[in-house]
Design an enzyme around this catalytic site. Structure first.
Site, PDB file in Angstrom:
ATOM      1  N   SER A 144      -0.513   0.117  -0.623  1.00 51.28           N
ATOM      2  CA  SER A 144       0.620   0.983  -0.324  1.00 51.28           C
ATOM      3  C   SER A 144       0.231   2.458  -0.267  1.00 51.28           C
ATOM      4  O   SER A 144       0.651   3.185   0.632  1.00 51.28           O
ATOM      5  CB  SER A 144       1.714   0.771  -1.377  1.00 51.28           C
ATOM      6  OG  SER A 144       2.178  -0.559  -1.357  1.00 51.28           O
TER       7      SER A 144
ATOM      8  N   GLU B 292     -10.261  -2.063   4.670  1.00 54.42           N
ATOM      9  CA  GLU B 292      -9.707  -2.959   3.646  1.00 54.42           C
ATOM     10  C   GLU B 292     -10.490  -4.261   3.696  1.00 54.42           C
ATOM     11  O   GLU B 292     -10.595  -4.884   4.751  1.00 54.42           O
ATOM     12  CB  GLU B 292      -8.222  -3.214   3.903  1.00 54.42           C
ATOM     13  CG  GLU B 292      -7.614  -4.338   3.084  1.00 54.42           C
ATOM     14  CD  GLU B 292      -7.801  -4.153   1.588  1.00 54.42           C
ATOM     15  OE1 GLU B 292      -8.315  -5.084   0.942  1.00 54.42           O
ATOM     16  OE2 GLU B 292      -7.430  -3.077   1.072  1.00 54.42           O
TER      17      GLU B 292
ATOM     18  N   CYS C 153       4.140  -7.169  -6.586  1.00 49.89           N
ATOM     19  CA  CYS C 153       5.585  -7.044  -6.744  1.00 49.89           C
ATOM     20  C   CYS C 153       6.399  -7.818  -5.712  1.00 49.89           C
ATOM     21  O   CYS C 153       7.464  -8.358  -6.052  1.00 49.89           O
ATOM     22  CB  CYS C 153       5.987  -5.575  -6.749  1.00 49.89           C
ATOM     23  SG  CYS C 153       5.057  -4.495  -5.672  1.00 49.89           S
TER      24      CYS C 153
ATOM     25  N   TYR D 180       2.183  -4.234   8.205  1.00 50.99           N
ATOM     26  CA  TYR D 180       1.360  -3.135   7.690  1.00 50.99           C
ATOM     27  C   TYR D 180       0.259  -2.780   8.686  1.00 50.99           C
ATOM     28  O   TYR D 180       0.026  -1.603   8.991  1.00 50.99           O
ATOM     29  CB  TYR D 180       0.750  -3.524   6.344  1.00 50.99           C
ATOM     30  CG  TYR D 180       1.548  -3.057   5.152  1.00 50.99           C
ATOM     31  CD1 TYR D 180       1.065  -2.081   4.300  1.00 50.99           C
ATOM     32  CD2 TYR D 180       2.797  -3.607   4.862  1.00 50.99           C
ATOM     33  CE1 TYR D 180       1.789  -1.643   3.205  1.00 50.99           C
ATOM     34  CE2 TYR D 180       3.535  -3.190   3.770  1.00 50.99           C
ATOM     35  CZ  TYR D 180       3.032  -2.209   2.947  1.00 50.99           C
ATOM     36  OH  TYR D 180       3.758  -1.787   1.868  1.00 50.99           O
TER      37      TYR D 180
ATOM     38  N   GLU E 118       7.496 -10.782 -17.044  1.00 52.39           N
ATOM     39  CA  GLU E 118       8.028 -11.233 -15.758  1.00 52.39           C
ATOM     40  C   GLU E 118       7.594 -12.660 -15.457  1.00 52.39           C
ATOM     41  O   GLU E 118       8.409 -13.502 -15.062  1.00 52.39           O
ATOM     42  CB  GLU E 118       7.603 -10.269 -14.649  1.00 52.39           C
ATOM     43  CG  GLU E 118       8.327  -8.937 -14.738  1.00 52.39           C
ATOM     44  CD  GLU E 118       7.819  -7.909 -13.740  1.00 52.39           C
ATOM     45  OE1 GLU E 118       8.573  -6.973 -13.441  1.00 52.39           O
ATOM     46  OE2 GLU E 118       6.666  -8.026 -13.266  1.00 52.39           O
TER      47      GLU E 118
ATOM     48  N   ARG F   7      -0.393  -9.435 -29.676  1.00 51.10           N
ATOM     49  CA  ARG F   7      -0.850  -8.958 -30.974  1.00 51.10           C
ATOM     50  C   ARG F   7       0.152  -8.026 -31.645  1.00 51.10           C
ATOM     51  O   ARG F   7       0.164  -7.889 -32.876  1.00 51.10           O
ATOM     52  CB  ARG F   7      -2.195  -8.248 -30.841  1.00 51.10           C
ATOM     53  CG  ARG F   7      -2.179  -6.946 -30.096  1.00 51.10           C
ATOM     54  CD  ARG F   7      -3.546  -6.257 -30.136  1.00 51.10           C
ATOM     55  NE  ARG F   7      -4.576  -6.987 -29.423  1.00 51.10           N
ATOM     56  CZ  ARG F   7      -5.613  -7.569 -30.018  1.00 51.10           C
ATOM     57  NH1 ARG F   7      -5.726  -7.507 -31.343  1.00 51.10           N
ATOM     58  NH2 ARG F   7      -6.515  -8.211 -29.326  1.00 51.10           N
TER      59      ARG F   7
ATOM     60  N   GLY G 288      -3.381  -6.687 -19.014  1.00 50.41           N
ATOM     61  CA  GLY G 288      -3.555  -5.378 -18.390  1.00 50.41           C
ATOM     62  C   GLY G 288      -4.409  -5.449 -17.139  1.00 50.41           C
ATOM     63  O   GLY G 288      -4.891  -6.522 -16.744  1.00 50.41           O
TER      64      GLY G 288
ATOM     65  N   ASP H 142      -3.197   3.260  -8.378  1.00 50.53           N
ATOM     66  CA  ASP H 142      -3.604   2.687  -9.663  1.00 50.53           C
ATOM     67  C   ASP H 142      -5.045   2.995 -10.022  1.00 50.53           C
ATOM     68  O   ASP H 142      -5.407   2.966 -11.203  1.00 50.53           O
ATOM     69  CB  ASP H 142      -3.403   1.176  -9.647  1.00 50.53           C
ATOM     70  CG  ASP H 142      -1.939   0.778  -9.643  1.00 50.53           C
ATOM     71  OD1 ASP H 142      -1.082   1.668  -9.549  1.00 50.53           O
ATOM     72  OD2 ASP H 142      -1.654  -0.434  -9.728  1.00 50.53           O
TER      73      ASP H 142
ATOM     74  N   ALA I 158      11.865  -0.712 -12.810  1.00 51.20           N
ATOM     75  CA  ALA I 158      12.533  -1.954 -13.208  1.00 51.20           C
ATOM     76  C   ALA I 158      11.499  -2.962 -13.673  1.00 51.20           C
ATOM     77  O   ALA I 158      10.359  -2.982 -13.196  1.00 51.20           O
ATOM     78  CB  ALA I 158      13.337  -2.534 -12.045  1.00 51.20           C
TER      79      ALA I 158
ATOM     80  N   GLU J  79      30.165   0.594 -14.418  1.00 46.32           N
ATOM     81  CA  GLU J  79      31.179   1.580 -14.791  1.00 46.32           C
ATOM     82  C   GLU J  79      30.995   2.054 -16.229  1.00 46.32           C
ATOM     83  O   GLU J  79      31.441   3.150 -16.597  1.00 46.32           O
ATOM     84  CB  GLU J  79      32.579   1.015 -14.600  1.00 46.32           C
ATOM     85  CG  GLU J  79      32.979  -0.100 -15.552  1.00 46.32           C
ATOM     86  CD  GLU J  79      34.396  -0.609 -15.284  1.00 46.32           C
ATOM     87  OE1 GLU J  79      35.339   0.191 -15.407  1.00 46.32           O
ATOM     88  OE2 GLU J  79      34.530  -1.793 -14.931  1.00 46.32           O
TER      89      GLU J  79
END
Length: 455
Positions: free
Chosen positions: A15, A35, A48, A99, A184, A201, A266, A307, A345, A445
């Site tokens: 991206s 790429e 994602c 893309y 997730e 942990r 990670g 990243d 999110a 609301e």
């Protein structure tokens, strides 16, 4: 005088790299992008986008169950993993083609190959051996999931990369980790019917999130039957006697048998073999490329976004960084990305949306903080009989009345936080929220009807 083949060479078709290449080309730059895998990067190919598709799939079982309270008779249902993966793959291929087409329509020369840096202005394309001289080089190679190599048998674990292409849905899953990706995928597997556990942990899920949010998710996951194995680690993995299942040994001496172990502890910056050392580009101890506010490395002609810099590892941030880089270097419009207020999110079930400071962060930075919080049963659950609850929390600086943070747990939290993020980014006050007319009946609301602070 040195001559250059291109004005910009981008390494990485995710991206951030794609946005930088397109914007630079629109400014008139000669751009080449390499790429080695697939265009779209982690987010589109194995991050994602496919994750959100699997999240949608995982929520249908709950929808079917809820339907009875509204008079629907759904009947017998079944789920086919192969169909989901096949349809997911078709959508990812469609997006990848878009893309690539968008790059080409912008005038970017695309190279389907790995590329390495040889010096401050030279990139070598491995598939052809061609050496490209570039005025500016942009590294946008993202990050890659890691496994804990100290765990015996860790090679038996999969990562998020492989999870999207499993041949069959595992019926028993252990997820290692407590961050975004871990919670997730735990929600996905549990929603699709797998017996799912999380081992981590720490004492709680989602380190760095607001404490009320962390507690709400743990309560919801426990209610869903997801096993939360806090304060423990995996000490070893081995094949079960049947040759397919995995025997897991935990640090507390207990064992469990599962069909799949997902390592979600990670990600590390993807810098291996890029030739950054040859060009003299500095690296942090974790491999991340340190950059200034304009995404420039210590080598003036080499930049990095996304990243791989380990600033804020979110796709929209990488896109914004790539855009800012291209405008600054090639468009004559110098600007920097503000990383201080970022809506985000977590697509767990229930969903989480958050922007701004947590309560703990606000109390560290501000002398007097007001907390507005509510937790209520979702309206849908009143007929479905489900256990779903919604949490909404607003953190306010009393001195200025400015809203410092908004935190939501519940259905459509991701959609709501995008709009709340506009207000927080603009510096809205609690009075601005209060004078906004509510949309009724809605969960959102509550954000404009909370009047009495709880702390």
């Amino acid at each position: 005088m040195d001559t250059f083949d291109v004005d910009l060479f981008v390494i990485g078709g995710g991206s951030g790299g794609v946005r930088a290449a397109r914007i630079a080309a629109n400014h008139g730059a000669r751009v080449m992008l390499a790429e080695e895998f697939r265009y779209g990067g982690t987010c589109v190919i194995r991050g994602c986008v496919p994750k959100k598709l699997l999240v949608y799939a995982s929520r249908f079982a709950g929808e079917f169950a809820d339907a009875a309270g509204f008079g629907w008779h759904v009947g017998e249902t079944s789920f086919d993993w192969a169909t989901l993966i096949r349809n997911k793959d078709a959508e990812i291929t469609r997006l990848e083609n878009i893309y690539a087409a968008n790059l080409e329509s912008a005038g970017v020369s695309i190279v389907r190959s790995r590329a390495v840096i040889e010096d401050a202005h030279t990139v070598r394309v491995l598939s052809t051996g061609a050496r490209i001289r570039a005025t500016t080089i942009l590294v946008a190679t993202g990050a890659t999931p890691v496994r804990d190599a100290s765990i015996p048998g860790i090679e038996l674990a999969i990562t998020s990369n492989e999870a999207f292409n499993l041949d069959t849905l595992p019926q028993r899953v252990l997820v290692i980790g407590a961050g975004y990706i871990a919670v997730e995928f735990a929600g996905i597997f549990a929603g699709l019917g797998a017996r799912t556990s999380l081992v981590y942990r720490g004492e709680k899920l989602l380190r760095g999130f607001d404490e009320d949010v962390r507690t709400a998710l743990e309560t919801a996951y426990t209610a869903r039957g997801i096993g939360l194995l806090a304060g423990r680690t995996v000490s070893g993995l081995g094949r079960a006697q049947d040759g397919s299942a995995i025997e897991v040994s935990l640090s507390d001496g207990t064992t469990m048998t599962v069909d799949a172990v997902l390592s979600a502890i990670g990600r590390r910056p993807n810098v291996g073999g890029l030739g950054l050392d040859a060009a003299g580009v500095a690296l942090k101890p974790n491999g991340a490329i340190p950059v200034d506010g304009f995404s420039r490395t210590n080598v003036p002609s080499i930049y990095a976004v996304g990243d791989v810099t380990d600033r804020v590892n979110l796709t929209p941030v990488a896109i914004r960084e790539g855009h800012a880089f291209a405008d600054t270097v090639f468009g004559g419009k110098s600007w920097q990305v503000d990383h201080s207020v970022i809506p985000t999110a977590v697509f767990s079930t229930p969903e989480i949306g958050t922007v701004g400071l947590t309560e703990a962060q606000a109390r560290e930075k501000h002398a007097d903080v007001a907390i507005f919080r509510t937790s209520f049963r979702a309206m849908k659950a009143t007929l479905s009989g489900g256990p779903e609850r919604v949490l909404m929390k607003i953190v306010v600086d009393r001195a200025s009345d400015r809203v410092l943070g908004v935190h939501i747990v519940g259905e459509a939290a991701g959609e709501m936080i995008q709009l709340a993020g506009i207000a927080v980014t603009m510096g809205a006050t609690k009075a601005d929220f209060d004078r906004t007319i509510a949309v009724h009946p809605s969960a959102a609301e509550e954000l404009v009807t909370l009047r009495t602070p709880v702390a």
